[in-house]
Design a protein around this motif. Structure first.
Motif, mmCIF file in Angstrom:
data_model
loop_
_atom_site.group_PDB
_atom_site.id
_atom_site.type_symbol
_atom_site.label_atom_id
_atom_site.label_comp_id
_atom_site.label_asym_id
_atom_site.label_seq_id
_atom_site.Cartn_x
_atom_site.Cartn_y
_atom_site.Cartn_z
ATOM 1 N N PHE A 126 -8.237 -3.405 2.143
ATOM 2 C CA PHE A 126 -9.547 -3.286 1.526
ATOM 3 C C PHE A 126 -9.467 -3.742 0.075
ATOM 4 C CE2 PHE A 126 -13.726 -1.232 1.224
ATOM 5 C CZ PHE A 126 -14.180 -1.435 2.511
ATOM 6 N N PHE A 158 -15.221 0.911 5.318
ATOM 7 C CA PHE A 158 -14.146 1.635 4.648
ATOM 8 C C PHE A 158 -13.661 2.805 5.500
ATOM 9 C CE2 PHE A 158 -12.919 5.339 2.163
ATOM 10 C CZ PHE A 158 -11.799 4.844 1.499
ATOM 11 N N LYS A 163 -11.669 1.588 8.555
ATOM 12 C CA LYS A 163 -10.335 1.089 8.213
ATOM 13 C C LYS A 163 -9.404 2.240 7.832
ATOM 14 C CE LYS A 163 -11.116 -3.698 7.082
ATOM 15 N NZ LYS A 163 -10.693 -4.782 6.209
#
Length: 138
Positions: free
Chosen positions: A31, A50, A53
Motif C-alpha cells: 500500500f 486498505f 489488504k
C-alpha cells in the motif's frame, strides 16, 4: 461509522505488535506510504481496499476490533506463532493455500472428504462496493 481517532490507535497497536514502522507496514500490505501516514495522523478514514489488504496479510486481525473496537487483538491465540526474533512475528495463515480453481484441480479431485488438512471456517466477510460489509462467524 469508523471513529478515526480510535481506528488510529488500533492501527498503531498492530504496527507495535508486529514491530513494523509505517513504511515497513505499507510495504508488507503493498500500500502507498502516504496513505498509511494519513491514516495514522487521522487525516483519512480507511478505504475498503486498505482493510482488505490488511486482512489478507494479517488474517488474525479481527475486523470488528479493527473497525469498531469490538473484540480483541489478536483475535485468537491459535493463529499466532511465537516470533523467531523480536522484530518478526508471523501467522500460521501465511502458508500458501492451494489454488482450488487451477486447471489441474478442476474436475480431477474426488469429492470424498479427506481427513488430511481439514479446516473449519472461522469467519466469512463479504465486502460490498459501497464500502459496507457483513461478517458471519460461528
Amino acid at each position: 461509522m469508523v471513529n478515526t481517532s480510535d481506528f488510529t490507535k488500533r492501527l498503531e497497536k498492530i504496527l507495535e505488535y508486529y514491530a513494523l514502522s509505517a513504511a515497513a507496514f505499507a510495504e508488507e500490505i503493498d500500500f502507498n506510504r502516504s496513505t498509511i501516514s494519513h491514516l495514522l495522523s487521522g487525516r483519512n478514514k480507511p478505504s475498503l481496499e486498505f482493510v482488505m489488504k490488511l486482512y489478507q496479510k494479517f488474517p488474525e486481525v479481527d475486523m470488528d476490533w479493527l473497525l469498531f473496537g469490538k473484540g480483541t487483538f489478536p483475535s485468537t491465540s491459535e493463529n499466532i506463532i511465537e516470533p523467531k526474533n523480536e522484530n518478526q512475528k508471523k501467522s500460521v495463515s501465511e502458508e500458501k493455500s492451494p489454488d482450488l480453481f487451477s486447471q489441474e484441480n478442476v474436475g480431477t479431485k474426488s469429492m470424498e472428504p479427506s481427513n488430511q488438512n481439514i479446516k473449519e471456517i472461522e469467519r466469512i466477510v463479504i465486502f460490498y462496493k459501497d464500502g459496507s460489509f457483513n461478517v458471519y462467524q460461528n
